[in-house]
Design an enzyme around this catalytic site. Structure first.
Site, PDB file in Angstrom:
ATOM      1  N   ASP A 137     134.273 -13.580 124.344  1.00  0.00           N
ATOM      2  CA  ASP A 137     135.568 -13.814 124.987  1.00  0.00           C
ATOM      3  C   ASP A 137     136.171 -12.478 125.415  1.00  0.00           C
ATOM      4  O   ASP A 137     135.426 -11.531 125.695  1.00  0.00           O
ATOM      5  CB  ASP A 137     136.477 -14.559 123.984  1.00  0.00           C
ATOM      6  CG  ASP A 137     137.472 -15.483 124.669  1.00  0.00           C
ATOM      7  OD1 ASP A 137     138.266 -14.979 125.469  1.00  0.00           O
ATOM      8  OD2 ASP A 137     137.465 -16.699 124.388  1.00  0.00           O
ATOM      9  N   HIS A 216     143.454 -14.168 125.645  1.00  0.00           N
ATOM     10  CA  HIS A 216     142.594 -15.361 125.620  1.00  0.00           C
ATOM     11  C   HIS A 216     141.683 -15.379 124.394  1.00  0.00           C
ATOM     12  O   HIS A 216     141.555 -16.394 123.713  1.00  0.00           O
ATOM     13  CB  HIS A 216     141.771 -15.374 126.914  1.00  0.00           C
ATOM     14  CG  HIS A 216     140.987 -16.621 127.161  1.00  0.00           C
ATOM     15  ND1 HIS A 216     139.729 -16.830 126.638  1.00  0.00           N
ATOM     16  CD2 HIS A 216     141.271 -17.726 127.889  1.00  0.00           C
ATOM     17  CE1 HIS A 216     139.280 -18.006 127.044  1.00  0.00           C
ATOM     18  NE2 HIS A 216     140.193 -18.568 127.796  1.00  0.00           N
ATOM     19  N   SER A 541     139.130 -24.120 127.686  1.00  0.00           N
ATOM     20  CA  SER A 541     139.048 -22.922 126.839  1.00  0.00           C
ATOM     21  C   SER A 541     139.704 -23.169 125.491  1.00  0.00           C
ATOM     22  O   SER A 541     139.310 -22.582 124.490  1.00  0.00           O
ATOM     23  CB  SER A 541     139.797 -21.756 127.485  1.00  0.00           C
ATOM     24  OG  SER A 541     138.986 -21.036 128.345  1.00  0.00           O
TER      25      SER A 541
END
Ligand SMILES: *[C@@H]1O[C@H](CO)[C@@H](O)[C@H](O)[C@H]1NC(C)=O
Ligand SMILES: *[C@@H]1O[C@H](CO)[C@@H](O)[C@H](O)[C@H]1NC(C)=O
Ligand SMILES: *[C@@H]1O[C@H](CO)[C@@H](O)[C@H](O)[C@H]1NC(C)=O
Ligand SMILES: *[C@@H]1O[C@H](CO)[C@@H](O)[C@H](O)[C@H]1NC(C)=O
Ligand SMILES: *[C@@H]1O[C@H](CO)[C@@H](O)[C@H](O)[C@H]1NC(C)=O
Length: 759
Positions: A137, A216, A541
């Site tokens: 990620d 994220h 996600s």
């Protein structure tokens, strides 16, 4: 489970920049050479295409992969790449493509989700500390309260990872929660060279290290495995205690994603290390553009093939392309592919019109508007050469400052739009507007942290507001602060943005596999660019790490189960009913959903540890699958590095021992084989219960499965026969029921007349 620590906002400017760059053709290629044991020397191959020059070969080199599989990445001309593809030992050569994070639009989605308490009664967190989850990620913000290691025992001695130092990250930034961290920059730098572009006027903080600047990566890691945090909230919204799905599991960070996306060369390097380091699970919330290319021309499919062959579960997101048929990605049967649903938590932002009517919208608005303000349609504030139609979408520079100043503007957001909603609030603010009512044509209920008081409304409420404004002499409105509302709606529903099946590469394998919460999820965030500890985001996600957390719970209790067994346990115990006991529907219109939206359905955590039967699969089954889709002995052996051969003729790919059954081209009749393994009561009897797809006669032989021991495997056949042909896919289910378990698989069938060819 409750997702929580996360972050969201990245920069739309850097995204624009990325778009501009993606048109430049890649010079870096990934050369994939299959399993480790296969012979062939990268250096020799590289110098061979450079006319025998070892030096030139070395200069073009970007990465070598050799820990878990073989290959390398290098700068090549197209001609050299083609030449290389013909060389012995080379399985595939593909351009270093950029993959995208599956946050709808990362900067748009700051979400909080405190829903679905996915705790499993009767099972402790025992042994969770031995489960290591690798996150490929954007890195991690290790100081987040979600990653505190209080109470965690020492790192498992089998762990072989490292804590790699870099910008603002030292080799002591890791702890007993975040036990490893690495970063991969080669593929990104070779393509983008971190170019100073004039467009890049907004300086984002970026770290050449495992540190997360976007948020994220911190969001996904904390959703799956965040520690308990008792005051997590987004500016006061969705306040409460929160934790990841498996709060005692370990986190290993593989940062391969940068501002603009994640390059294949870097992703493959991350897989290569993660497999070697000893992770048990890989969670990867990103994917290729739809339609996806072949399995062995895609770093994620390749990396996960080798991971799963070593017993590592790979959980991935299906994508955020929305309702388009066949838009799902991460299609390989060895991956666990996750769709996104809503939760029963809403972020309601009321709009009070001057006539006293109150209409509900959604957003994350924490700004108090103190009085009603004059309100106009953005089409009435068009600037210069922009038409009212163009201005109605509040495009950059399309608004006339004189007309917009001090007002609330009503803007539209079209379904197909790739524009950022958040950006529209910036456009309105720059024009002097003080509020925004955004009419969202796709009505996806994504809560956006606009920068001025704002609410997103659906088309129906939008029309009411527009007609009020049109018919009133001095129209005005007041946008109220957002309230967190629990239990207000039917949940779960399939999120409007969640990508759909069928599988565009191998229609015999249903994708997505499963669905989990992905709308407005609260979790950890990186404070690097936006000073927040937590954030609310939406996307597959966010749903992916919810499943990752469940996988960790199973792995803790059954460490020896294969990736396929764990996946089967979650899939066959899932439900296709919502909280009110009615069939799960889809946003926004509430139409009944089908397996192309949710796979096997929504997980029921209470049942995942007692699935009764599992549909297991071993690496040999995936090899047989590759034969089914056209690989020959030679190409198969290159990938697997062993002496595997294909059975001739290869059975249909529908026969892979998968927990769902799909027959994409049923002519008259077909028999599909499956094998189930007893992991429940040693002595148990299962009865088949079929809900046949409409127009299809389905018979199961035998009708009963009688087990006498744990681990026993029994085979059965499902016969499909066309009775009344229908044009499109039809859906049903097969359940094996015993006294204490129900093992359900979706049945997905499409009839083609015998004269019809492939479609
Ligand atoms: C951390 O880095 C320092 C200096 O770079 C080095 O001496 C030390 O051995 C490293 N520690 C670990 C655990 O890698
Ligand atoms: C509303 O009033 C509060 C307190 O008086 C003030 O802090 C806030 O900035 C005002 N909001 C706006 C949009 O003017
Ligand atoms: C903006 O609107 C004002 C008042 O209607 C007008 O005078 C001006 O020319 C407009 N400017 C632009 C750039 O459209
Ligand atoms: C406003 O009203 C006029 C006349 O009643 C109509 O022609 C026009 O389409 C309306 N505009 C909107 C945005 O509703
Ligand atoms: C399906 O076909 C079998 C014979 O092949 C028949 O016995 C059975 O009744 C049929 N089932 C239904 C529901 O029509």
């Amino acid at each position: 489970m409750a997702g929580r620590c996360s972050f969201a906002i990245i920069l739309w400017l850097s995204l624009l920049l990325a778009e501009a760059r993606s048109s430049i053709s890649s010079e870096v290629y990934v050369v994939y050479m299959g399993s480790k044991s296969y012979r062939g020397d990268p250096e020799e191959i590289l110098s061979a295409v450079h006319g025998g020059s070892k030096e030139k070969g070395r200069a073009s080199h970007v990465y070598s992969y050799g820990n878990s599989f073989r290959g390398f990445a290098a700068k090549l001309t197209e001609e050299q790449a083609l030449k290389m593809a013909e060389m012995p030992g080379v399985v595939s050569v593909f351009p270093n493509l950029k993959r995208r994070l599956h946050t709808t639009h990362s900067w748009d989605f700051m979400g909080l989700n405190a829903d679905a308490a996915m705790e499993i009664p009767g099972f402790s967190t025992k042994n969770q500390e031995n489960v290591i989850i690798g996150f490929i990620d954007t890195g991690i913000w290790p100081e987040s309260p979600c990653f505190i290691d209080e109470g965690m025992p020492p790192v498992p001695s089998r762990w072989r990872g490292v804590c790699e130092a870099g910008d603002s990250f030292s080799n002591s930034s890791c702890n007993k929660k975040v036990i490893g961290a690495r970063y991969y920059l080669g593929g990104y730098e070779a393509e983008e060279e971190m170019a100073e572009s004039p467009v890049n006027s907004v300086k984002n903080v970026n770290f050449k290290s495992p540190r997360d600047s976007s948020g994220h990566g911190s969001h996904t890691a904390s959703t799956a495995a965040g520690s308990y945090v008792n005051d997590m909230n987004y500016n006061g919204l969705a306040d409460g205690g929160a934790r990841g799905g498996a709060p005692m599991a370990r986190i290993a960070v593989y940062k391969a994603c940068w501002d603009s996306g994640c390059y294949d060369a870097d992703l493959l390097a991350a897989f290569d290390d993660a497999i070697k380091d000893g992770v048990d699970i890989i969670s990867i919330s990103l994917g290729p553009e739809s339609p996806q290319g072949d399995y062995f021309n895609d770093a994620i499919s390749i990396g996960s093939f080798h991971a799963v062959s070593k017993g590592i579960v790979v959980v991935s997101s299906a994508g955020n392309v929305g309702t388009t048929r066949g838009s799902a990605t991460n299609l390989a049967p060895w991956m666990f592919t996750v769709a996104a649903s809503s939760t029963d938590r809403d972020f309601v932002t009321d709009v009070k019109l001057g006539n006293g009517v109150k209409l509900a919208g959604v957003s994350l608005n924490t700004i108090e508007m103190n009085s009603s303000v004059q309100t106009i349609a953005a089409s009435d504030a068009n600037a210069g050469y922009f038409t009212p139609y163009q201005s109605s979408y509040c495009l950059e520079s399309s608004l006339n400052r004189t007309k917009a100043r001090g007002k609330v503007l009503i803007c539209k957001h079209s379904e197909s739009s790739s524009e950022s909603r958040l950006e529209k609030s910036l456009v309105v603010k720059k024009a002097g507007g003080v509020g925004l009512i955004l009419i969202s044509e796709n009505e996806d209920d994504v809560a956006v942290p606009f920068i001025i008081p704002a609410a997103t409304v659906g088309v129906e409420n939008g029309d009411k507001i527009l007609s009020y404004v049109n018919q009133t002499r001095r129209p005005s409105s007041l946008i109220l602060p957002t309230k967190t509302v629990l239990g207000s709606r039917t949940a779960p529903q399939v999120a409007a943005f969640s990508s759909r099946g069928p599988n565009s590469l191998t229609p015999e394998i249903l994708k997505p596999d499963i669905m989990a919460p992905g709308l407005n999820i609260l979790a950890a965030w990186s404070p690097a660019n936006k000073k927040m500890k937590f954030n609310i985001l939406s996307g597959t996600s966010m749903s992916c790490p919810h499943i990752t957390g469940l996988v960790a719970l199973i792995k803790a209790v059954y460490p020896s189960w294969s990736p396929a067994a764990i996946k089967s346990a979650i899939m066959t115990t899932a439900t296709t009913l919502n909280k009110n006991g009615r069939p799960i529907s889809e946003e926004p219109k509430g139409k009944t959903a089908d397996p192309f939206s949710y796979g096997s359905g929504f997980p029921v955590p209470a049942n995942i540890l007692t699935p009764g039967l599992i549909y297991d699969a071993q690496p040999s089954d995936y090899k047989a699958f590759l034969c089914s889709i056209g690989y020959d002995d030679n190409s198969l052996q290159q990938i697997t590095g062993d002496k595997s051969v294909c059975i001739q003729p290869s059975p249909s790919a529908s026969n892979l021992n998968y927990p769902s059954i799909t027959v994409p081209e049923l002519k008259n009749s077909i028999s599909i084989e499956r094998t189930v393994t007893n992991v429940g009561n040693p002595r148990s009897i299962y009865r088949s219960v079929v809900h046949p797809p409409s127009g299809i006669n389905v018979t199961v032989i035998p009708k009963f499965l009688v087990f006498s021991r744990y681990g026993e495997k029994l085979r059965f056949t499902v016969n499909f026969r066309v009775e009344v042909p229908s044009k499109d896919y039809v859906f049903g289910s097969l359940s094996w029921k015993s006294e204490d378990a129900r093992v359900t698989s979706p049945l997905v069938v499409r009839v083609v007349s015998s004269s019809e060819g492939l479609m």
